[in-house]
Design a protein around this motif. Sequence first.
Motif, PDB file in Angstrom:
ATOM      1  N   ASP A 161       0.879  -0.932  -0.089  1.00  0.00           N
ATOM      2  CA  ASP A 161       0.041  -0.055  -0.248  1.00  0.00           C
ATOM      3  C   ASP A 161       0.930   1.150  -0.203  1.00  0.00           C
ATOM      4  OD1 ASP A 161      -2.144  -1.458   0.517  1.00  0.00           O
ATOM      5  OD2 ASP A 161      -2.191  -1.186   2.326  1.00  0.00           O
ATOM      6  N   GLU A 162       0.353   2.119  -1.135  1.00  0.00           N
ATOM      7  CA  GLU A 162       1.137   3.252  -0.493  1.00  0.00           C
ATOM      8  C   GLU A 162       0.839   5.042  -0.421  1.00  0.00           C
ATOM      9  OE1 GLU A 162       2.544   3.765  -3.791  1.00  0.00           O
ATOM     10  OE2 GLU A 162       4.652   2.536  -4.177  1.00  0.00           O
ATOM     11  N   HIS A 178       6.124  -4.529   4.371  1.00  0.00           N
ATOM     12  CA  HIS A 178       5.936  -4.889   3.111  1.00  0.00           C
ATOM     13  C   HIS A 178       5.702  -6.378   3.491  1.00  0.00           C
ATOM     14  CE1 HIS A 178       7.806  -1.535   1.123  1.00  0.00           C
ATOM     15  NE2 HIS A 178       6.142  -0.687   1.394  1.00  0.00           N
ATOM     16  N   LYS A 210      -3.820  -6.347   6.115  1.00  0.00           N
ATOM     17  CA  LYS A 210      -4.557  -5.084   6.057  1.00  0.00           C
ATOM     18  C   LYS A 210      -6.462  -4.753   5.924  1.00  0.00           C
ATOM     19  CE  LYS A 210      -1.941  -5.779   2.469  1.00  0.00           C
ATOM     20  NZ  LYS A 210      -1.545  -5.343   0.648  1.00  0.00           N
ATOM     21  N   LYS A 218     -10.572  -1.675   7.041  1.00  0.00           N
ATOM     22  CA  LYS A 218      -9.640  -1.523   6.348  1.00  0.00           C
ATOM     23  C   LYS A 218      -8.259  -0.391   7.345  1.00  0.00           C
ATOM     24  CE  LYS A 218      -7.093   0.491   2.035  1.00  0.00           C
ATOM     25  NZ  LYS A 218      -6.805  -0.957   1.499  1.00  0.00           N
ATOM     26  N   VAL A 248      -2.217   3.335   5.890  1.00  0.00           N
ATOM     27  CA  VAL A 248      -0.699   2.819   6.333  1.00  0.00           C
ATOM     28  C   VAL A 248      -0.118   3.295   6.863  1.00  0.00           C
ATOM     29  CG1 VAL A 248       1.850   3.639   4.808  1.00  0.00           C
ATOM     30  CG2 VAL A 248      -0.514   2.949   3.074  1.00  0.00           C
TER      31      VAL A 248
END
Length: 890
Positions: free
Chosen positions: A519-520, A770, A780, A786, A789
């Motif tokens: 995710d970013e 990661h 996540k 959810k 990040v």
Amino acid sequence: MLEYAKEPFTDEQSLSVLNTYVRAWFTKNFGELTPPQKYSFKLISEKKNVLITAPTGSGKTMSAFLSIVSRLFDYSLEGKLENKIYCIYVSPLRALNNDIYRNLTKPLDEIYEMIKKAKGVKIIKENIRQVTIGVRTGDTTQAERQKMLAHPPNILVTTPESLAILLNSQKFVEHMLSTEFFIIDEMHELANNKRGVHLSLSIERLQEMANDRFARVGLGATLYPLEEGAKYLVGYKGEEPNDCVIVDASWSKKLDVSTISPVDDLIYTPDEKIEDETYKILDKAINASKTTLIFTNTRSGTERVVFNLKKRFKYDEDIAAHHGSLSRESRMEVEEMLKKGSLKCAVSSTSLELGVDIGSIETVIQLGSPKSVTRAVQRIGRAGHSFKSVAKGRVLVLNRDDLVECTIMLDAALKRHLDSFTVPKNALDVLAQQMIGMSLTKKWGVDEAYQVVKRAYAYHNLPRPDFDALIKYLAGKYVGLESRRIYGKIWYDEEEKTFGKRGKLAKAIYMMNLGTIPDEIAIGVIMKEDGKWIGNIQEEFLTKLTQGDIFTLGGRLYRFEYARGMKCYVTKADAKSPTIPPWFSEQLPLSFELANEIGNFRRDFSKIVEKGIHRTIGRQSHNFTSKIPDEAQEYLDKLPMGDNAKIAMYNYFLEQLLFAKYVPSSELMLIEYTRDLDEDKYYLIFHSLYGKRVNDTLARAFGIEMADELDTDLGVMLNDNGFMLVFDQDPKLNASKIDKLIARTVKSDIETSIKKNIRNTELMRRKFRHVAGRSFMILKNYKGFKMGVGRQQVNSQIILKAVEQIDKNFPLVRETYREILNDVMDLPRAKEILKMLDDRDLKYKFIETPFSSPFAHNLITFGHADAVMMKEKHMYLQELHKKVMKKIGG
């Protein structure tokens, strides 16, 4: 056994394997077979595993599919075509999948109509079934998925992630068990990363479930070494790779390439003049071609070029930007305009370098170095859409290091040299995720699962203790993990050595969290009036915006109004100066192979320049020489470069030799001790032309030893051409001390010391997040919630400390180090360099200079990049250069 296809089959041999109607359709629509088709039609008809490498526009898609389509129509004519999947096609891009769907639907429909209208068909025509094709990706609607479940397509087009989901969809997977062909497209974009590793395990899992062996077909435009690609494609049986025929048509398209410098003096020409000349060159190229494709290396660069072209030359809707931060609709609009020929020019960062159909491109222009021969060939290969066309490409350079780099890059391409790729080996986080997926399908014996995993080339040499440690983690057998809310993902019977599904939520957790792309953080840009999504900007950029600020996105200007949560609301803006979004794109590293090519050129050309030095002393500093000696001119004339570029390159080498007496090369590492112009910093510069990944490793190795010796902290700066250690006080270095530094470093355990060095860095924390996400240590998505990040990052840092206390060799910590040392850095090649130094196969020379030598200027000024504006940086470069010229009598 891996073997290369030797002589192509005759056209008759190739066409004779096709169904009568498929052959008739092909000969009607195509005048001749392309080079890869002269091999592939017959080989694939025989169900052989085939790897095909050929340039864009060479008919790769038809090479792979036509024999398969022919077989499916044979089944249809025989009344044997069933409601199931016979062929699976996987590519890394959803846009490419949609292209394949569109490009295959037309021939499938036309062939079907030919059969229906034909005379003498033996069976009742109403029983002849159409060969169907369907796309299953993340964009597929729920209604389309249900329809596909009831009526599966004969040809399934999908992505690696969607394939993994389908393997664990109990009802849908039944349709996949009769798969006869599996096609992987754009293999060069998959095989060298964890996404491709994940796909290779999915393929082996499917093969384990399938009724029979399926043939595998791999497609790629730029693959080297081909044997590595073939092993990735077909996997292993025992100790040997499965059979594969390699069809190498990589160079069937001719190249017309050249490096261009906008001016002959890249040092003293004012920035405004260089910029003006650059845009004049772009405008001239755009007007001389029907369609031009310009590549930049960053998204911000793409936006800047589009904005300036529109502003300077009054381009309107006939020029557009295309990059990953634009909305899907915006990108597709640009692609459609290119196909129709209604767009004069498209500017892209990386998003158009893959095989999405964009019609006929006449000229490709690359701004700055793409950092690898393979990437250059891939991008320039977008020009000239047919296999007989010439791919015309120009690389525009704005500094002298780029000039050398890009010229040798294009020369290597003309000599048919490519950079090598490697498949990541034994990635434990990817394996953990796939084993959770395996546990959902049945009760597995541990030995049985281990053998399936080892069939994938990426895990062929997986040590059994690593596999067992991963089972232990997944089963929740590490004491202390549950207190951190890390629970078992599979059940495991230690006595029976079997494992399987654990808990009712296991499948839902797997489906919601699978994938390898981390995710970013991105902020959505939304139109205030209608809520339309425009694209994304980085969160850090949002914090700098105030109401009324203007920025550019997708080549258009927007006015910032306000932000809510993760959304930025804007209105259209006219006639305002923009602020270009800083996309923080990491620059691609120079490939090791290209670095060696440049090193060899430095070695050879410096010898030629050295011969003519006495004829060039005494020139004016700002125009050192405009007349290149005959031998050097003859050498440069053989390279793909313009006249301005030749003058700039010759002067660069001449200045380095006159100032430092040595040019660093593939045979000589120059180690330079110097100081800052302001005399408040001291630099030890290693001219090590190996690319950033190797230099990152070497810089840490030498830096650790130097810091220990001097008992002081020091700074490190690096780029592709070298690295430097930065001191606040004079360390009083000399040749003897450098000899001892080299001796200590080449004998040290650099792997252990670098692991210790990076443990508390942001790099380690980020990469562990990661790895923890891929291996489901951090979820996540859980029960409809959810995790952001930011929260993922905080949790991962807590977990990292915990698992290190539980077991210093915890498998996911080891995977994090493996990824950093082998995928981010390049520990194996750094060790090779140190061994060469130790064995004296690579020489080094220590020099002291009053200020840095010309070949160090880009590295020195790179160190000033955060402290000064770009214009001031250029002034600093000029000041350095003036001092060099004064010293050498220029």
